[in-house]
Design a protein around this motif. Structure first.
Motif, PDB file in Angstrom:
ATOM      1  N   MET A   1     -29.413 -54.456  24.910  1.00 49.47           N
ATOM      2  CA  MET A   1     -30.636 -54.311  24.121  1.00 49.47           C
ATOM      3  C   MET A   1     -30.870 -55.601  23.349  1.00 49.47           C
ATOM      4  N   TYR A   2     -32.131 -56.029  23.303  1.00 48.30           N
ATOM      5  CA  TYR A   2     -32.442 -57.350  22.759  1.00 48.30           C
ATOM      6  C   TYR A   2     -33.568 -57.275  21.723  1.00 48.30           C
ATOM      7  N   LEU A   3     -33.413 -58.068  20.694  1.00 46.99           N
ATOM      8  CA  LEU A   3     -34.450 -58.218  19.683  1.00 46.99           C
ATOM      9  C   LEU A   3     -35.220 -59.495  19.992  1.00 46.99           C
ATOM     10  N   HIS A   4     -36.481 -59.337  20.369  1.00 46.27           N
ATOM     11  CA  HIS A   4     -37.289 -60.476  20.804  1.00 46.27           C
ATOM     12  C   HIS A   4     -37.959 -61.186  19.639  1.00 46.27           C
ATOM     13  N   HIS A   5     -38.427 -60.407  18.677  1.00 49.71           N
ATOM     14  CA  HIS A   5     -39.079 -61.032  17.524  1.00 49.71           C
ATOM     15  C   HIS A   5     -39.165 -60.021  16.377  1.00 49.71           C
ATOM     16  N   VAL A   6     -39.284 -60.550  15.165  1.00 48.66           N
ATOM     17  CA  VAL A   6     -39.504 -59.719  13.986  1.00 48.66           C
ATOM     18  C   VAL A   6     -40.483 -60.450  13.076  1.00 48.66           C
ATOM     19  N   ALA A   7     -41.395 -59.699  12.507  1.00 49.89           N
ATOM     20  CA  ALA A   7     -42.394 -60.284  11.614  1.00 49.89           C
ATOM     21  C   ALA A   7     -42.652 -59.325  10.461  1.00 49.89           C
ATOM     22  N   ALA A   8     -43.096 -59.876   9.346  1.00 49.22           N
ATOM     23  CA  ALA A   8     -43.305 -59.079   8.133  1.00 49.22           C
ATOM     24  C   ALA A   8     -44.746 -59.164   7.667  1.00 49.22           C
ATOM     25  N   TYR A   9     -45.106 -58.174   6.873  1.00 52.31           N
ATOM     26  CA  TYR A   9     -46.383 -58.210   6.157  1.00 52.31           C
ATOM     27  C   TYR A   9     -46.119 -57.907   4.692  1.00 52.31           C
ATOM     28  N   LEU A  10     -46.694 -58.725   3.817  1.00 45.58           N
ATOM     29  CA  LEU A  10     -46.568 -58.517   2.377  1.00 45.58           C
ATOM     30  C   LEU A  10     -47.964 -58.506   1.757  1.00 45.58           C
ATOM     31  N   PRO A  11     -48.238 -57.563   0.876  1.00 51.82           N
ATOM     32  CA  PRO A  11     -49.519 -57.564   0.166  1.00 51.82           C
ATOM     33  C   PRO A  11     -49.664 -58.819  -0.691  1.00 51.82           C
ATOM     34  N   GLU A  12     -50.902 -59.178  -0.995  1.00 53.99           N
ATOM     35  CA  GLU A  12     -51.151 -60.398  -1.761  1.00 53.99           C
ATOM     36  C   GLU A  12     -50.821 -60.253  -3.243  1.00 53.99           C
ATOM     37  N   ALA A  13     -51.055 -59.087  -3.817  1.00 53.10           N
ATOM     38  CA  ALA A  13     -50.922 -58.921  -5.264  1.00 53.10           C
ATOM     39  C   ALA A  13     -49.462 -59.039  -5.698  1.00 53.10           C
ATOM     40  N   ALA A 161     -42.374 -54.487   7.993  1.00 53.52           N
ATOM     41  CA  ALA A 161     -41.896 -55.409   9.025  1.00 53.52           C
ATOM     42  C   ALA A 161     -41.904 -54.691  10.365  1.00 53.52           C
ATOM     43  N   ALA A 162     -42.061 -55.482  11.438  1.00 48.79           N
ATOM     44  CA  ALA A 162     -42.079 -54.934  12.792  1.00 48.79           C
ATOM     45  C   ALA A 162     -41.111 -55.700  13.671  1.00 48.79           C
ATOM     46  N   ALA A 281     -35.365 -55.818   6.953  1.00 52.33           N
ATOM     47  CA  ALA A 281     -36.140 -56.332   8.085  1.00 52.33           C
ATOM     48  C   ALA A 281     -37.009 -57.508   7.661  1.00 52.33           C
ATOM     49  N   ILE A 282     -37.564 -57.441   6.462  1.00 51.79           N
ATOM     50  CA  ILE A 282     -38.322 -58.574   5.935  1.00 51.79           C
ATOM     51  C   ILE A 282     -37.399 -59.781   5.789  1.00 51.79           C
ATOM     52  N   GLY A 283     -36.177 -59.544   5.304  1.00 54.14           N
ATOM     53  CA  GLY A 283     -35.200 -60.617   5.188  1.00 54.14           C
ATOM     54  C   GLY A 283     -34.888 -61.252   6.533  1.00 54.14           C
ATOM     55  N   LEU A 284     -34.783 -60.429   7.573  1.00 53.37           N
ATOM     56  CA  LEU A 284     -34.530 -60.959   8.911  1.00 53.37           C
ATOM     57  C   LEU A 284     -35.701 -61.813   9.385  1.00 53.37           C
ATOM     58  N   ALA A 285     -36.908 -61.365   9.088  1.00 60.08           N
ATOM     59  CA  ALA A 285     -38.092 -62.150   9.453  1.00 60.08           C
ATOM     60  C   ALA A 285     -38.094 -63.497   8.740  1.00 60.08           C
ATOM     61  N   ILE A 287     -35.573 -65.386   7.906  1.00 58.24           N
ATOM     62  CA  ILE A 287     -34.616 -66.364   8.436  1.00 58.24           C
ATOM     63  C   ILE A 287     -34.772 -66.562   9.943  1.00 58.24           C
ATOM     64  N   TRP A 288     -35.694 -65.876  10.561  1.00 58.30           N
ATOM     65  CA  TRP A 288     -35.812 -65.859  12.020  1.00 58.30           C
ATOM     66  C   TRP A 288     -35.852 -67.267  12.615  1.00 58.30           C
ATOM     67  N   ASP A 289     -36.675 -68.123  12.040  1.00 56.30           N
ATOM     68  CA  ASP A 289     -36.846 -69.470  12.587  1.00 56.30           C
ATOM     69  C   ASP A 289     -35.630 -70.373  12.359  1.00 56.30           C
ATOM     70  N   ASN A 290     -34.700 -69.935  11.507  1.00 53.49           N
ATOM     71  CA  ASN A 290     -33.501 -70.735  11.244  1.00 53.49           C
ATOM     72  C   ASN A 290     -32.359 -70.421  12.203  1.00 53.49           C
ATOM     73  N   LEU A 291     -32.486 -69.341  12.969  1.00 53.74           N
ATOM     74  CA  LEU A 291     -31.384 -68.908  13.827  1.00 53.74           C
ATOM     75  C   LEU A 291     -31.239 -69.820  15.031  1.00 53.74           C
ATOM     76  N   LYS A 292     -30.001 -70.062  15.407  1.00 52.83           N
ATOM     77  CA  LYS A 292     -29.711 -70.926  16.553  1.00 52.83           C
ATOM     78  C   LYS A 292     -28.572 -70.319  17.369  1.00 52.83           C
ATOM     79  N   GLY A 293     -28.357 -70.876  18.549  1.00 52.38           N
ATOM     80  CA  GLY A 293     -27.342 -70.352  19.451  1.00 52.38           C
ATOM     81  C   GLY A 293     -25.977 -70.255  18.801  1.00 52.38           C
ATOM     82  N   GLY A 294     -25.305 -69.137  19.015  1.00 51.21           N
ATOM     83  CA  GLY A 294     -23.983 -68.908  18.457  1.00 51.21           C
ATOM     84  C   GLY A 294     -23.978 -68.219  17.115  1.00 51.21           C
ATOM     85  N   ASP A 295     -25.147 -68.077  16.501  1.00 50.58           N
ATOM     86  CA  ASP A 295     -25.219 -67.418  15.197  1.00 50.58           C
ATOM     87  C   ASP A 295     -24.899 -65.930  15.320  1.00 50.58           C
ATOM     88  N   LYS A 296     -24.311 -65.411  14.255  1.00 46.35           N
ATOM     89  CA  LYS A 296     -23.996 -63.979  14.161  1.00 46.35           C
ATOM     90  C   LYS A 296     -24.560 -63.453  12.853  1.00 46.35           C
TER      91      LYS A 296
END
Length: 315
Positions: A1-13, A161-162, A281-285, A287-296
């Protein structure tokens, strides 16, 4: 099972601690010392758990063109702050993506719903009933919260988050969902009354915060260590720990128990408050762009009712 992407939504206020100083006389320094929270987000007029779930889903698909929206065959949503208990967040997401006659499930296991939702996906995949899923976690805490409650009224924030999950790998950048462990400790201590949300009464209340703190520290550290041991991962080799965002002192305590470098812990509670089952899940979103091969990465959660869990992700 694979996680392809995660994204968040936060209200403006943004609601700062100054609001609660004016309302209840709670000092900014006192709130920060006890919780780590400096500000939180609040859903605007017309926003709710369903609209935020849709916004997070939209953000996920916008950033993941390889995961075609029309290939989704399962929707699972988690929230304890529903906008509608019948036309749920999962139904709202299904209607948004426009795919008929697929399994559509909404759950609530308090703040651990994220990992229970992932387990549901795991089950559908194992039974051959689905191959591509959306997991959405969304909380509209401010719709239920009593801001004048000096024990817990200042804790809560809104957000969603999704996660896009597939049975087979879509991209070399996908994260492997190596294992999810969940459990419930409802027979323990004050699980039945430590945190409650009874809409016909007072909304979200937390009369036994100390008990929540103690049990969260115990179970989050324990289940995380179980995953580390089972997968033969030395603590220094864990790239990130993403704990449930309930209280910064809980996160620090868990990190200390594990002997983990504090810089490896992902925290957003200072900026977002307690966003319930969406927080990790928001936290995962984030750091998503910081993840690289071998990360756990391990996500660990604990909720009212004393449900808990941990998930290991490998890059």
């Amino acid at each position: 099972m694979y996680l392809h992407h995660v994204a968040a939504y936060l209200p403006e206020a943004v609601v700062t601690n100054a609001h609660f100083t004016r309302l209840n006389g709670l000092a900014n320094e006192w709130i920060i010392e006890r919780t780590g929270i400096q500000e939180r987000r609040k859903a605007g007029p017309g926003e709710n758990a369903n609209t935020m779930a849709i916004a997070a889903t939209q953000a996920a698909f916008a950033s993941a063109p390889s995961f075609a929206q029309d290939t989704v065959d399962l929707v699972v949503a988690g929230t304890y702050t529903p906008h509608d208990t019948i036309f749920t967040a999962a139904h709202a997401v299904q209607r948004f993506i426009g795919i008929n006659e697929i399994p559509t499930v909404s759950i609530s296991s308090a703040c651990s719903s994220l990992l229970n939702a992932v387990e549901i996906v795991e089950g559908y995949f194992a039974m051959g009933k689905a191959t591509r899923a959306i997991v959405v976690v969304t909380e509209h805490n401010t719709a239920y919260n009593n801001e004048e409650d000096t024990m817990a009224g200042h804790l809560w924030g809104d957000g969603a988050a999704a996660l896009l999950i597939s049975k087979e790998r879509i991209s070399p950048d996908d994260l492997v969902i190596a294992e999810v462990i969940t459990g419930g400790a409802a027979p323990v201590s004050k699980a039945d009354e430590a945190v409650t949300l009874k809409p016909v009464e007072k909304g979200i209340v937390m009369p036994f915060g100390r008990d929540v703190f103690q049990q969260a520290c115990l179970y989050m550290a324990r289940v995380t260590q179980t995953l580390l041991d089972k997968h033969h991962i030395a603590t220094p080799d864990l790239t990130y720990l993403i704990p449930h965002q309930a209280n910064l002192r809980i996160s620090k305590n868990v990190v200390k128990q594990l002997g983990l470098d504090p810089s490896r812990a992902v925290n957003n509670i200072d900026r977002l408050g307690n966003t319930g089952c969406a927080g990790a899940a928001i936290g995962l979103a984030e750091i998503w762009d910081n993840l690289k091969g071998g990360d756990k990465v391990i996500v660990t959660v604990f909720g009212g009712g004393y449900s808990y869990g941990a998930m290991l992700l490998n890059k």
